[in-house]
Design a protein around this motif. Structure first.
Motif, PDB file in Angstrom:
ATOM      1  N   GLY A  63       0.836  -1.193   0.000  1.00 57.16           N
ATOM      2  CA  GLY A  63       0.000   0.000   0.000  1.00 57.16           C
ATOM      3  C   GLY A  63       0.867   1.237   0.000  1.00 57.16           C
ATOM      4  O   GLY A  63       2.085   1.165  -0.156  1.00 57.16           O
ATOM      5  N   ARG A  64       0.230   2.363   0.212  1.00 56.31           N
ATOM      6  CA  ARG A  64       0.977   3.621   0.168  1.00 56.31           C
ATOM      7  C   ARG A  64       2.063   3.638   1.236  1.00 56.31           C
ATOM      8  O   ARG A  64       1.881   3.153   2.343  1.00 56.31           O
ATOM      9  N   SER A  65       3.190   4.211   0.868  1.00 53.83           N
ATOM     10  CA  SER A  65       4.321   4.243   1.801  1.00 53.83           C
ATOM     11  C   SER A  65       4.228   5.426   2.758  1.00 53.83           C
ATOM     12  O   SER A  65       4.818   5.394   3.832  1.00 53.83           O
ATOM     13  N   THR A  66       3.488   6.471   2.389  1.00 54.93           N
ATOM     14  CA  THR A  66       3.247   7.593   3.298  1.00 54.93           C
ATOM     15  C   THR A  66       1.747   7.847   3.365  1.00 54.93           C
ATOM     16  O   THR A  66       0.997   7.470   2.456  1.00 54.93           O
ATOM     17  N   SER A  67       1.298   8.503   4.409  1.00 58.26           N
ATOM     18  CA  SER A  67      -0.139   8.705   4.586  1.00 58.26           C
ATOM     19  C   SER A  67      -0.736   9.661   3.565  1.00 58.26           C
ATOM     20  O   SER A  67      -1.928   9.643   3.327  1.00 58.26           O
TER      21      SER A  67
ATOM     22  N   PHE B  45      -3.930  -0.471  -2.950  1.00 55.38           N
ATOM     23  CA  PHE B  45      -3.430  -1.597  -2.169  1.00 55.38           C
ATOM     24  C   PHE B  45      -3.403  -2.813  -3.081  1.00 55.38           C
ATOM     25  O   PHE B  45      -4.264  -2.981  -3.933  1.00 55.38           O
ATOM     26  N   GLN B  46      -2.388  -3.650  -2.886  1.00 58.24           N
ATOM     27  CA  GLN B  46      -2.255  -4.865  -3.688  1.00 58.24           C
ATOM     28  C   GLN B  46      -1.760  -5.988  -2.809  1.00 58.24           C
ATOM     29  O   GLN B  46      -1.097  -5.759  -1.790  1.00 58.24           O
ATOM     30  N   LEU B  47      -2.063  -7.197  -3.233  1.00 52.33           N
ATOM     31  CA  LEU B  47      -1.583  -8.396  -2.556  1.00 52.33           C
ATOM     32  C   LEU B  47      -0.705  -9.163  -3.530  1.00 52.33           C
ATOM     33  O   LEU B  47      -1.062  -9.335  -4.697  1.00 52.33           O
ATOM     34  N   CYS B  48       0.451  -9.601  -3.049  1.00 47.11           N
ATOM     35  CA  CYS B  48       1.351 -10.362  -3.913  1.00 47.11           C
ATOM     36  C   CYS B  48       1.971 -11.499  -3.110  1.00 47.11           C
ATOM     37  O   CYS B  48       1.840 -11.564  -1.892  1.00 47.11           O
TER      38      CYS B  48
END
Length: 180
Positions: A112-116, A122-125
Motif C-alpha cells: 500500500g501507500r508508503s506515506t499517509s 493496495f495490492q496483494l502479492c
C-alpha cells in the motif's frame, strides 16, 4: 515480549536505516510494518513501509537462534535487506503486512501507500523468499478499504485469505490466483 536494545542493534548494523530513522515516516523515514517467521531459514522477516522506492519493496531478514533461550540481540544473526521488484509499478508502495504461508512456502505481502499522503492502490502479492520479484495476485480492494493485515486459513477444504482493515473491517476471500 520486547527485545531490549533491538532498535539500536538494527540501526547499528544497517546504516542506511539509521539515516531513515532520523526522519518522520511521512518524510521518507523508517516505518516497519509487517512481521512473519520464515521457518525455512529460521528468520524473522520485517516489512518496510518506508523508506520506499518506486518499483521496489524492501524486506529485512534477521536470522534468529530460536533455541538459544534468552530473547536478546545476541541471539540474532546479521540482518540483510532484500530488495524485491514489483512489476509495472505506477507508484511508490511500501509493505503493510507479511504472512508466511506454510502450505506454499511463500510469503504473502500486502502492499500500500508508503506515506499517509500518497494515493496508491493496495495490492496483494506472493514472494518465494528467494527471487528478486513478486507475483501480483488477482485481488481488488474496495476504494474505501485500508488493508493493514493479512493471514491465511482453511475453511473446510478451501484455503482462504483474511484481510483486516485499519478502520476495524475485514474481508475474506478464496486464495487468489496470479493476476493476468
Amino acid at each position: 515480549e520486547s527485545m531490549t536494545g533491538f532498535r539500536e542493534w538494527l540501526l547499528g548494523h544497517e546504516p542506511w536505516l539509521a539515516t531513515a530513522a532520523e526522519k518522520e515516516p511521512d518524510d521518507g523515514g523508517l516505518n516497519v510494518e509487517g512481521l512473519t517467521w520464515d521457518p525455512h531459514d529460521g528468520a524473522l522477516l520485517f516489512g518496510l513501509r518506508g523508506p520506499a522506492k518506486q518499483g521496489q519493496i524492501a524486506i529485512l531478514r534477521v536470522i534468529v537462534d530460536a533455541g538459544g533461550g534468552l530473547w536478546t540481540t545476541s541471539s540474532l544473526g546479521m540482518p540483510s535487506v532484500v530488495h524485491i521488484r514489483t512489476a509495472k509499478a505506477a507508484a511508490t508502495q511500501g509493505v503493510r503486512d507479511l504472512c508466511f504461508d506454510e502450505q506454499t512456502g511463500e510469503v504473502l505481502i500486502l502492499l500500500g501507500r508508503s506515506t499517509s499522503r500518497d494515493d496508491v492502490p493496495f495490492q496483494l502479492c506472493s514472494w518465494d523468499g528467494r527471487s528478486d520479484h513478486v507475483t501480483m495476485l488477482d485481488v481488488t480492494f474496495h476504494k474505501r478499504m485500508k488493508p493493514e493485515g493479512v493471514a491465511t486459513f482453511w475453511d473446510g477444504a478451501k484455503k482462504k485469505v483474511l484481510i483486516v482493515d485499519d478502520a476495524g473491517g475485514f474481508a475474506v476471500f478464496d486464495y487468489p490466483r496470479p493476476a493476468q
